[in-house]
Design an enzyme around this catalytic site. Structure first.
Site, short mmCIF file in Angstrom:
data_model
loop_
_atom_site.label_atom_id
_atom_site.label_comp_id
_atom_site.label_asym_id
_atom_site.label_seq_id
_atom_site.Cartn_x
_atom_site.Cartn_y
_atom_site.Cartn_z
N CYS A 39 0.84 -1.19 0.00
CA CYS A 39 0.00 0.00 0.00
C CYS A 39 0.88 1.24 0.00
O CYS A 39 1.81 1.37 0.82
CB CYS A 39 -0.92 -0.01 1.22
SG CYS A 39 -1.92 1.49 1.38
N CYS A 42 0.01 3.47 3.64
CA CYS A 42 0.43 3.05 4.98
C CYS A 42 1.62 2.09 4.97
O CYS A 42 2.20 1.82 6.02
CB CYS A 42 -0.74 2.40 5.72
SG CYS A 42 -1.29 0.84 4.98
N CYS A 66 -4.45 -0.47 0.21
CA CYS A 66 -5.07 -1.55 0.97
C CYS A 66 -6.53 -1.20 1.27
O CYS A 66 -6.95 -0.05 1.13
CB CYS A 66 -4.30 -1.82 2.26
SG CYS A 66 -4.38 -0.47 3.46
N CYS A 81 -8.87 8.79 -6.04
CA CYS A 81 -7.60 8.08 -6.12
C CYS A 81 -6.45 9.09 -6.09
O CYS A 81 -6.47 10.08 -6.83
CB CYS A 81 -7.55 7.25 -7.40
SG CYS A 81 -5.96 6.45 -7.70
N SER A 366 -39.93 -15.47 -18.70
CA SER A 366 -40.61 -16.68 -18.24
C SER A 366 -40.97 -17.57 -19.42
O SER A 366 -41.44 -17.09 -20.46
CB SER A 366 -41.89 -16.31 -17.47
OG SER A 366 -42.76 -15.53 -18.26
N ASP A 402 -40.16 -22.96 -16.08
CA ASP A 402 -41.12 -23.62 -15.20
C ASP A 402 -41.45 -25.03 -15.65
O ASP A 402 -42.21 -25.73 -14.98
CB ASP A 402 -42.42 -22.79 -15.14
CG ASP A 402 -42.99 -22.74 -13.74
OD1 ASP A 402 -42.22 -22.84 -12.77
OD2 ASP A 402 -44.23 -22.61 -13.60
N LYS A 544 -47.87 -19.20 -13.65
CA LYS A 544 -46.93 -18.14 -13.99
C LYS A 544 -46.71 -17.20 -12.81
O LYS A 544 -45.58 -16.74 -12.58
CB LYS A 544 -47.44 -17.34 -15.19
CG LYS A 544 -46.50 -16.22 -15.61
CD LYS A 544 -47.06 -15.42 -16.78
CE LYS A 544 -46.13 -14.25 -17.11
NZ LYS A 544 -46.64 -13.43 -18.24
N ASP A 795 -51.89 -10.52 -13.93
CA ASP A 795 -51.38 -9.18 -14.21
C ASP A 795 -52.36 -8.10 -13.77
O ASP A 795 -51.99 -7.13 -13.11
CB ASP A 795 -51.05 -9.04 -15.69
CG ASP A 795 -52.11 -9.65 -16.59
OD1 ASP A 795 -53.20 -10.00 -16.09
OD2 ASP A 795 -51.87 -9.78 -17.80
#
Length: 1045
Positions: A39, A42, A66, A81, A366, A402, A544, A795
């Site tokens: 790193c 540190c 790190c 960064c 589906s 299904d 469904k 639906d």
């Protein structure tokens, strides 16, 4: 979630879990120590991720940092960064901070510079705490997550983390001295992870030799920036005060605010129908209503003595038709259209040089029977999804099989491989549509707007690749025709878990994932997941609707996107920007929070030019749905719909703040005293309650106990605030959502996002759990949560429940149709499709969810209720329609009629009624833009379907509800022969054809008998005959498409 995990199959109830790997697939990579990465902050080891890979903090330059330094820089530092100055993206397993992509949809000018962001993430911490208290797995051993975060006193940098005169952000004034780089013999010391109360926070001394402006304060540029921001803020406040809050209505659809920045303007707007078109339409409706009243007055007061039965039947039928017309007409009183601004969406959520902040979307496909829903059709739908114009890391495709068919599984495996070639081709040349079958079928100039010289060559190569892909799929279909006696086996010799369709474990296969989904150019692909829920004898699976609810739970465990899109397997993306169109409504700060779903119209391919059987259904999609959008939104039609995940969990819509009540200065003193006394007592009570809740939260936090109660989770955007729940215990959550701690914890994350403390293996194990066949027992699934059970047309019922909770929906019609599907070509398949729809409406009418008596006191508006009542009672129109279509033949054969001899006044009412009917239809066509041929086909099929499919649906619904005799609907075939309209003239006999055949025959016989009788009786008999003949020809003309079968 890795693609290399293989097919995961198992049963939670039986405590079974097995991983089946395909030949050649490597196993999971072992963890190995990667050394040499230090790193740069540190000096410690960078370390590894939970998957054993080197930890990379910055995806742009891979600057070695790190995890500890990365988390501190995001939480307390500049969030960029140190090398490339790109903002750190939140990585898996890291805490959320202010400014992350899930929180950026809150566009709040007043809190723009508020750096306190912890309160926004209470749901995240609550979910994590709940999960920690339940799960015995999921926390990786190589990453430790602190339970309590102690933060430094945050002093915001006035330069917003930007460089000013080459001074790094960490060297600005008002930064604690221990954040500097001094001390330690020249070595950079990592900032303290936790604040020490004994350590005083001293501002760094300024260099007296430098001007104050060098530090970013007092400079001319800084003053100008602050002055400009203050002016914009003041104008915003003045605009709100001048409008008196009227623009901030319940829907948030007020006029555009004078926002200074293009990126801050609304992402969509309403386009009301012009007054020159809509006002005459409304006038005709009112006039027609008056005429209908006078017409019925005449009909009731002038019976026909010698044909009393015929007169009575006709009057009853006409009254029913009038009521049906009112239910259908008045929801179309306020039709609107909408316009979206995709450029503003990009400006707001896709800023240059920053990660995309668009919301994640889980897409559901589906399928059941690969013989009736060909795998090639499903493959084209999946390919169009994977090539959609949306950030790939924010799209996940879940395919529900299904029928547990190995054919679907193998076809999806082939599709995932072909997608690695197809997706980069689509995005490189920006082609539309992105389903290869329909792209190569287009009879247009494919070179239009193409400028790259390599396009022709690559297109030919891609067409060849697709044809080879089709051959491989066809080979799979041919092989699947003959099932081996011992059942299907996998490539490694393992028996296919779904050999018994009615008794098999749950199965999940990640074909394309984060670690295994890259195209030929090395770019990432969206996730592709195969799901087949567990099925066992003795369990009700709810067809469904049950499959969709299983997908909701699986996706919540694996990806948990805040928005869902469901498609039938034959509905492909015709417009690659369709998701962006929906996000213009869902992510709009003004209107988005109250929108439960965005419905797109259904458009179809392969329909003959004359649309003989009204497959396009344009009257419904272009007239009725636009009218509903002006009230509370369109109804849900089963496919092509983008949902807000939270609305599927049974939560109420966020409620708008009520305007301040008027003071009681104008009332008598005794009334004022009573009001004040009552207000004080309520205020004291509320204060006490709030203090108690606050103390409970403090005690719970100090003791380290996970908070199992949802207390005061509120969100507000531009005056909108939402209370999902007040106090919900752990047991209540499990009773509502089921006994999965991972899924229950995911429901608390309103902005989505997967849980950080669970490993991929544990998530797949939990995903198998939530698709087990007994998971929904004793829960609210299908009752208040997810797709609602109780009707084959789940639906309509699902959308109705959402509207009853106060949500509103939006109807989006892009210039290029968003999705296209296939429609039944022959009359038999079309009638069976209409039969299923009508049967579902009858089931809803006979259930407790009937709009006539359900949902009062909620958020459902009256005109919206009218539309739902009409959607459930329309099959019962088959009885009066059948009787009314039989009357002309009876009148011609008996020589009697349903009306007495008309006077001049009576003739005026009859003529006025016919004129008003035609005028209403013409004006509807004018403002909606549909053609007269489409309107007429709709009228014809209304009669054909009404006397056949609707009639049978009523009888089947009564048998199912009263006698318990269930009728299975037939899945509509999604694929035809090679001929474009090969099935159009195919005759398939069905009992549904008996009633219209009978009506057509008896009316033709009646016409022949009536004309013969008039010829024999002489000139005087022709006058009364004209009325009967007109009546009979009305029936014959409406049944004309049926007569050509």
């Amino acid at each position: 979630m890795e693609a290399s995990a293989g097919l995961v199959a198992g049963s939670h109830n039986r405590n079974e879990l097995v991983v089946i790997r395909r030949d050649g697939e490597p196993g999971p990579k072992p963890l190995k120590h990667l050394s040499g990465q230090i790193c740069q902050i540190c000096g410690d080891d960078v370390g590894l991720t939970g998957e054993g890979e080197l930890f990379v903090a910055c995806n742009e330059c891979a600057f070695p940092i790190c995890r500890t330094c990365y988390e501190y820089e995001r939480r307390e530092g500049s969030q960029v960064c140190p090398q490339c100055k790109t903002r750190f993206k939140r990585l898996k397993g890291c805490a959320r901070v202010a400014g992350d992509e899930e929180e950026d949809d809150v566009d709040d000018l007043e809190n723009e510079f508020n750096f306190v962001g912890r309160d926004k993430h209470d749901g995240q911490y609550l979910a994590e705490s709940m999960l920690q208290g339940h799960m015995s797995y999921g926390r990786g051993g190589d990453v430790e997550f602190p339970q309590v975060y102690h933060t430094l006193p945050m002093v915001p940098l006035l330069t917003n983390g930007q460089m000013v005169d080459d001074i790094p952000p960490e060297q600005h004034a008002l930064v604690p001295s221990f954040m500097g780089g001094g001390g330690g013999g020249g070595k950079r010391i990592h900032p303290l992870p936790f604040s020490d109360p004994g350590l005083p926070v001293q501002p760094r001394s300024m260099d007296p030799s430098k001007d104050l402006a060098a530090y970013g304060y007092g400079s001319v540029a800084w003053k100008e920036r602050m002055e400009n921001w203050k002016q914009k803020h003041d104008k915003m406040q003045m605009s709100r005060n001048e409008n008196g809050g009227k623009d901030w209505n319940n829907d948030g659809d007020g006029p555009d605010l004078p926002l200074m920045d293009e990126a801050r303007q609304p992402l969509s707007r309403k386009l009301p129908i012009s007054s020159s078109q809509i006002n005459p339409y409304r006038m005709i409706i009112v006039i027609r209503l008056v005429i209908v009243g006078f017409f019925f007055h005449y009909r009731v007061t002038h019976p026909v003595p010698d044909a009393y039965a015929l007169w009575l039947i006709s009057v009853i039928c006409e009254i029913w038709f009038a009521v049906s017309w009112i239910l259908d007409q008045f929801p179309k009183w306020i039709p609107i259209e909408r316009e979206t601004y995709l450029d503003r969406l990009s400006l707001r959520y896709e800023k240059e040089g920053q990660p995309s902040q668009l919301a994640n979307v889980d897409i559901f496909v589906s399928t059941v029977d690969p013989m009736k829903e060909p795998p090639l059709v499903t493959a084209n739908t999946v390919l169009s999804i994977l090539a959609v114009d949306y950030p790939v890391d924010k799209v996940s495709c879940y395919v529900s099989d299904d029928g547990a068919a190995i054919l679907t599984f193998e076809a999806l495996s082939e599709t995932s491989e072909f997608a690695k070639k197809w997706v980069p081709f689509c995005k490189k040349f920006n082609i539309e549509p992105r389903a290869p079958e329909f792209y190569f079928q287009q009879k247009i100039d494919y070179l239009k707007d193409k400028v790259l010289p390599s396009f022709v060559k690559e297109r030919r190569a891609m067409k060849r690749e697709y044809e080879e892909f089709k051959v491989r799929i066809n080979a799979l279909v041919a092989k699947a025709q003959k099932v081996p006696e011992e059942g299907w086996t996998m490539q490694d010799g393992t028996l296919w878990p779904g050999n018994n369709v009615r008794d098999h474990p749950g199965m999940i296969q990640v074909f394309l994932g984060q670690s295994g989904g890259h195209d030929m150019d090395g770019n990432e692909l969206p996730r592709l997941v195969y799901v087949s829920r567990e099925k066992r004898p003795g369990f009700t699976h709810h067809k469904k609707a049950g499959a969709m609810n299983a997908l909701v739970r699986v996706s919540a465990v694996l990806t948990n996107a805040p928005y869902l899109l469901n498609l039938d397997c034959d509905h492909y993306f015709n417009n690659s920007k369709a998701i962006r169109e929906a996000m213009c409504f869902m992510m709009d700060p003004l209107v988005g929070k109250k929108v439960c779903y965005v419905q797109f119209p259904q458009r179809f391919d392969g329909i003959d030019r004359h649309d003989r059987y009204a497959n396009r259904n344009t009257v419904f999609f272009d007239i009725n749905m636009k009218g509903l959008d002006g009230i509370q939104g369109p109804i849900y039609v089963g496919t092509g719909c983008v949902f807000r995940r939270q609305s599927l969990y049974g939560f109420d819509a966020p409620k708008a703040k009520k305007p301040p009540t008027r003071t009681c200065n104008c009332l008598p003193k005794w009334c004022c005293c009573c009001c004040c006394f009552s207000g004080k007592s309520k205020k004291k009570k509320n204060t006490k309650t709030k203090n108690e809740k606050k103390n409970m939260r403090i005690m719970r936090r100090d003791s380290g106990t996970p908070p199992f109660a949802l207390e005061g989770i509120e969100e507000g955007i531009e005056g909108i605030e939402s209370e999902q729940s007040t106090i919900m215990s752990e047991k209540k959550l499990e009773k509502k959502f089921g006994q999965s701690p991972v899924f229950v914890a995911s429901t608390l994350l309103e902005n989505g996002g997967s849980l950080k403390n669970a490993s991929p293996a544990s998530l797949l194990k939990e995903a198998i759990h939530v698709i087990s066949c007994g998971y929904e027992d004793k829960t609210d699934w299908g009752k208040e949560v997810g797709w609602i059970y109780g009707s084959v047309t789940e639906d309509i019922l699902t959308g109705f429940k959402m509207h009853c909770h106060g949500w509103r929906s939006v109807y989006c019609i892009p210039h290029r149709p968003a999705f296209k599907g296939s429609a039944p070509l022959n009359l038999s398949d079309r009638l069976h499709q209409v039969l299923r729809w009508a049967l579902g409406s009858v089931e809803i009418f006979l259930s407790r969810h009937c709009p006539l008596w359900y949902g009062y006191g909620g958020g459902l508006k009256w005109l919206e209720r009218f539309s739902y009542i009409n959607a459930t009672v329309y099959p019962f129109t088959s009885f009066p329609l059948l009787a009314y279509c039989s009357l002309p033949a009876v009148c011609l054969l008996t020589g009697k009629f349903i009306t007495p001899e008309l006077s001049n006044v009576a003739s005026l009412w009859f003529i006025s009624l016919f004129i008003s009917i035609f005028a209403t239809s013409i004006l509807e066509m004018r403002w909606s833009g549909i053609g007269i041929d489409e309107w007429w086909r709709n009228e014809q099929f209304w009669v054909i379907g009404g006397v056949s499919s609707h009639l049978f649906a009523v009888f089947q619904g009564l048998l199912k509800v009263l006698a318990g005799i269930d009728t299975n609907f037939t899945v509509t075939s999604k694929g035809g022969d090679d001929g474009e309209f090969s099935e159009l003239y195919t005759f398939k006999w069905t009992t549904l054809l008996i009633p219209p055949t009978t009506l057509l025959v008896i009316n033709i016989i009646g016409v022949v008998a009536g004309v013969s009788n008039a010829i024999n009786n002489g000139y005087e008999s022709w006058g009364p005959l004209f009325g009967r003949l007109f009546f009979a020809f009305w029936v014959i003309v409406h049944l004309y498409p049926f007569s050509k079968v």
